[in-house]
Design a protein around this motif. Structure first.
Motif, PDB file in Angstrom:
ATOM      1  N   MET A   1       2.078   2.835  15.338  1.00 27.50           N
ATOM      2  CA  MET A   1       1.806   2.410  16.695  1.00 27.50           C
ATOM      3  C   MET A   1       2.351   0.989  17.005  1.00 27.50           C
ATOM      4  O   MET A   1       2.949   0.617  18.276  1.00 27.50           O
ATOM      5  N   LYS A   2       2.009   0.083  16.302  1.00 26.37           N
ATOM      6  CA  LYS A   2       2.427  -1.421  16.459  1.00 26.37           C
ATOM      7  C   LYS A   2       3.681  -1.390  16.316  1.00 26.37           C
ATOM      8  O   LYS A   2       4.189  -2.284  17.349  1.00 26.37           O
ATOM      9  N   LYS A   3       4.330  -0.795  15.699  1.00 25.31           N
ATOM     10  CA  LYS A   3       6.018  -0.958  15.468  1.00 25.31           C
ATOM     11  C   LYS A   3       6.464  -0.353  17.107  1.00 25.31           C
ATOM     12  O   LYS A   3       7.433  -1.152  17.558  1.00 25.31           O
ATOM     13  N   LYS A   4       5.916   0.519  17.521  1.00 26.05           N
ATOM     14  CA  LYS A   4       6.386   0.922  18.749  1.00 26.05           C
ATOM     15  C   LYS A   4       6.129   0.012  19.783  1.00 26.05           C
ATOM     16  O   LYS A   4       6.947  -0.024  20.693  1.00 26.05           O
ATOM     17  N   ILE A   5       5.056  -0.694  19.967  1.00 25.37           N
ATOM     18  CA  ILE A   5       4.713  -1.330  20.791  1.00 25.37           C
ATOM     19  C   ILE A   5       5.621  -2.716  20.734  1.00 25.37           C
ATOM     20  O   ILE A   5       6.132  -3.184  21.784  1.00 25.37           O
ATOM     21  N   ILE A   6       5.803  -3.092  19.800  1.00 23.84           N
ATOM     22  CA  ILE A   6       6.782  -4.416  19.666  1.00 23.84           C
ATOM     23  C   ILE A   6       8.364  -3.919  19.821  1.00 23.84           C
ATOM     24  O   ILE A   6       8.906  -4.833  20.369  1.00 23.84           O
ATOM     25  N   ALA A   7       8.739  -2.716  19.494  1.00 23.00           N
ATOM     26  CA  ALA A   7      10.067  -2.199  19.689  1.00 23.00           C
ATOM     27  C   ALA A   7      10.068  -2.429  21.474  1.00 23.00           C
ATOM     28  O   ALA A   7      11.159  -2.667  21.839  1.00 23.00           O
ATOM     29  N   LEU A   8       9.082  -1.518  21.889  1.00 24.69           N
ATOM     30  CA  LEU A   8       9.210  -1.549  23.459  1.00 24.69           C
ATOM     31  C   LEU A   8       9.308  -3.016  24.017  1.00 24.69           C
ATOM     32  O   LEU A   8       9.905  -3.272  24.940  1.00 24.69           O
ATOM     33  N   MET A   9       8.160  -3.930  23.598  1.00 22.65           N
ATOM     34  CA  MET A   9       8.346  -5.493  23.964  1.00 22.65           C
ATOM     35  C   MET A   9       9.922  -6.012  23.959  1.00 22.65           C
ATOM     36  O   MET A   9      10.098  -6.737  24.803  1.00 22.65           O
ATOM     37  N   ARG A 143      23.356  -7.582   9.971  1.00 21.56           N
ATOM     38  CA  ARG A 143      22.536  -6.186   9.942  1.00 21.56           C
ATOM     39  C   ARG A 143      21.331  -6.323  10.862  1.00 21.56           C
ATOM     40  O   ARG A 143      20.882  -7.399  11.018  1.00 21.56           O
ATOM     41  N   PRO A 144      20.683  -5.235  11.287  1.00 21.04           N
ATOM     42  CA  PRO A 144      19.608  -5.121  12.289  1.00 21.04           C
ATOM     43  C   PRO A 144      18.356  -5.828  11.513  1.00 21.04           C
ATOM     44  O   PRO A 144      18.209  -5.516  10.170  1.00 21.04           O
ATOM     45  N   ASN A 145      17.491  -6.289  12.395  1.00 24.03           N
ATOM     46  CA  ASN A 145      16.146  -6.466  11.909  1.00 24.03           C
ATOM     47  C   ASN A 145      15.486  -5.025  12.345  1.00 24.03           C
ATOM     48  O   ASN A 145      15.115  -4.693  13.359  1.00 24.03           O
ATOM     49  N   TYR A 146      15.098  -4.267  11.093  1.00 26.75           N
ATOM     50  CA  TYR A 146      14.678  -2.896  11.343  1.00 26.75           C
ATOM     51  C   TYR A 146      13.169  -2.864  11.884  1.00 26.75           C
ATOM     52  O   TYR A 146      12.823  -1.983  12.524  1.00 26.75           O
ATOM     53  N   SER A 147      12.441  -3.639  11.763  1.00 25.74           N
ATOM     54  CA  SER A 147      11.318  -3.776  12.175  1.00 25.74           C
ATOM     55  C   SER A 147      11.247  -3.859  13.825  1.00 25.74           C
ATOM     56  O   SER A 147      10.311  -3.515  14.463  1.00 25.74           O
ATOM     57  N   ALA A 148      12.279  -4.644  14.204  1.00 28.26           N
ATOM     58  CA  ALA A 148      12.253  -4.874  15.816  1.00 28.26           C
ATOM     59  C   ALA A 148      13.053  -3.868  16.625  1.00 28.26           C
ATOM     60  O   ALA A 148      13.313  -3.949  17.739  1.00 28.26           O
ATOM     61  N   SER A 149      13.691  -2.784  15.693  1.00 24.57           N
ATOM     62  CA  SER A 149      14.356  -1.728  16.187  1.00 24.57           C
ATOM     63  C   SER A 149      13.822  -0.470  16.292  1.00 24.57           C
ATOM     64  O   SER A 149      12.725  -0.197  15.694  1.00 24.57           O
ATOM     65  N   GLU A 150      14.514   0.403  17.044  1.00 27.66           N
ATOM     66  CA  GLU A 150      13.976   1.829  17.309  1.00 27.66           C
ATOM     67  C   GLU A 150      15.063   2.616  16.456  1.00 27.66           C
ATOM     68  O   GLU A 150      15.826   2.861  17.211  1.00 27.66           O
ATOM     69  N   LEU A 157      21.540  17.555  12.754  1.00 30.51           N
ATOM     70  CA  LEU A 157      21.633  19.015  12.526  1.00 30.51           C
ATOM     71  C   LEU A 157      22.113  20.027  13.538  1.00 30.51           C
ATOM     72  O   LEU A 157      21.415  20.605  14.208  1.00 30.51           O
ATOM     73  N   GLY A 158      23.285  19.750  13.950  1.00 23.37           N
ATOM     74  CA  GLY A 158      24.143  20.643  14.941  1.00 23.37           C
ATOM     75  C   GLY A 158      24.408  19.596  16.136  1.00 23.37           C
ATOM     76  O   GLY A 158      24.323  18.322  15.910  1.00 23.37           O
ATOM     77  N   LYS A 159      24.044  20.414  17.144  1.00 23.27           N
ATOM     78  CA  LYS A 159      24.441  19.747  18.665  1.00 23.27           C
ATOM     79  C   LYS A 159      23.188  19.223  18.949  1.00 23.27           C
ATOM     80  O   LYS A 159      22.387  19.683  19.705  1.00 23.27           O
ATOM     81  N   VAL A 160      22.733  17.952  18.570  1.00 21.79           N
ATOM     82  CA  VAL A 160      21.715  17.095  19.024  1.00 21.79           C
ATOM     83  C   VAL A 160      22.125  15.625  19.546  1.00 21.79           C
ATOM     84  O   VAL A 160      23.332  15.243  19.214  1.00 21.79           O
ATOM     85  N   ILE A 161      21.139  15.237  20.576  1.00 20.61           N
ATOM     86  CA  ILE A 161      21.442  13.844  21.028  1.00 20.61           C
ATOM     87  C   ILE A 161      20.111  13.027  20.649  1.00 20.61           C
ATOM     88  O   ILE A 161      18.965  13.383  20.698  1.00 20.61           O
ATOM     89  N   LYS A 162      20.345  11.738  20.187  1.00 19.58           N
ATOM     90  CA  LYS A 162      19.103  10.784  19.631  1.00 19.58           C
ATOM     91  C   LYS A 162      19.662   9.504  20.294  1.00 19.58           C
ATOM     92  O   LYS A 162      20.683   9.148  20.489  1.00 19.58           O
ATOM     93  N   LYS A 163      18.348   8.838  20.889  1.00 18.33           N
ATOM     94  CA  LYS A 163      18.400   7.555  21.460  1.00 18.33           C
ATOM     95  C   LYS A 163      17.600   6.566  20.584  1.00 18.33           C
ATOM     96  O   LYS A 163      16.582   6.779  19.888  1.00 18.33           O
ATOM     97  N   GLY A 164      18.017   5.302  20.966  1.00 20.91           N
ATOM     98  CA  GLY A 164      17.171   4.052  20.189  1.00 20.91           C
ATOM     99  C   GLY A 164      17.785   2.970  20.431  1.00 20.91           C
ATOM    100  O   GLY A 164      18.628   2.658  21.456  1.00 20.91           O
ATOM    101  N   HIS A 165      17.392   1.831  19.875  1.00 19.88           N
ATOM    102  CA  HIS A 165      17.994   0.329  20.027  1.00 19.88           C
ATOM    103  C   HIS A 165      18.105  -0.365  18.723  1.00 19.88           C
ATOM    104  O   HIS A 165      17.166   0.134  17.803  1.00 19.88           O
ATOM    105  N   TYR A 166      18.902  -1.454  18.658  1.00 18.07           N
ATOM    106  CA  TYR A 166      18.769  -1.988  17.284  1.00 18.07           C
ATOM    107  C   TYR A 166      18.914  -3.471  17.724  1.00 18.07           C
ATOM    108  O   TYR A 166      19.527  -4.034  18.878  1.00 18.07           O
TER     109      TYR A 166
END
Length: 207
Positions: A1-9, A143-150, A157-166
């Motif tokens: 949860m903390k990772k998600k909050i920081i990433a959103l911040m 390279r990315p700071n993975y703790s601050a990235s989503e 696995l086939g036709k899929v879409i994924k979203k995030g940020h680095y």
């Protein structure tokens, strides 16, 4: 949860519109459509620094481009970069500093890009955006700071879409010296071999 909050911040300003300037009074001299477009683009990206504090971090936004809309392809993988942002953060508490592996009470210059990745093939493909690197005009390669990235999982696995940020921490760069950043993505692969070519995307931060 903390990772998600920081990433959103660290990416929250992508979701907030930049302040609008007052419309200038009409003048007799006509302005071309191209000039209007450039003025609008400049207005949307150049902004007065905005400051917010949350989760033990002080964030000062220096540059936001939410209309960059870059698209590239490697093999069957489509990559979209809809937005980028440059900002400074200062960490105010020990827990957040430890989590991000950064020093408390020290100011850092950060760069974040949002990404959407789509596999257009029914077959499983592997494309690890987390291995991406950036190269700056100030001669940093990072390279990315993975703790601050989503992070975006690299298995499709086939036709899929994924979203995030680095997010990247620029250790030896001042904002006033930062003119452009090149994103370097390594090609996609299947279970046997690499299929896609390396991609390089230049981000002009002067626009």
């Amino acid at each position: 949860m903390k990772k998600k909050i920081i990433a959103l911040m660290l990416t929250t300003l992508f979701l907030v519109s930049c302040g609008k300037k007052e419309e200038p009074k009409k003048e007799e001299t006509k302005t071309t459509e191209s000039t209007k477009t450039e003025e609008k683009k400049e207005e949307s990206n150049k902004q007065t620094p905005q400051v917010e504090e949350k989760e033990g971090m002080k964030k000062t936004i220096l540059y936001t481009n939410k209309n960059i809309n870059i698209t590239q392809k490697t093999d069957t993988i489509n990559i979209k970069i809809p937005a980028v942002q440059v900002y400074k953060i200062e960490i105010k508490n020990d827990a957040t500093a430890e989590y991000l592996e950064l020093e408390k009470n020290k100011e850092y210059l950060m760069f974040t890009f949002n990404a959407e990745v789509e596999n257009t093939d029914d077959k499983t493909k592997y494309f690890n955006l987390g291995n991406s690197e950036i190269v700056t005009n100030t001669k940093e390669q990072l390279r990315p700071n993975y703790s601050a990235s989503e992070d975006i999982d690299g298995t499709f696995l086939g036709k899929v879409i994924k979203k995030g940020h680095y997010t990247y921490v620029l250790q030896n760069t001042k904002f006033e010296d930062l003119k452009n950043i090149t994103l370097v993505f390594y090609g996609s692969s299947d279970d046997i071999a690499r299929k896609g070519e390396q991609i390089k995307i230049n981000i002009d931060l002067t626009k």
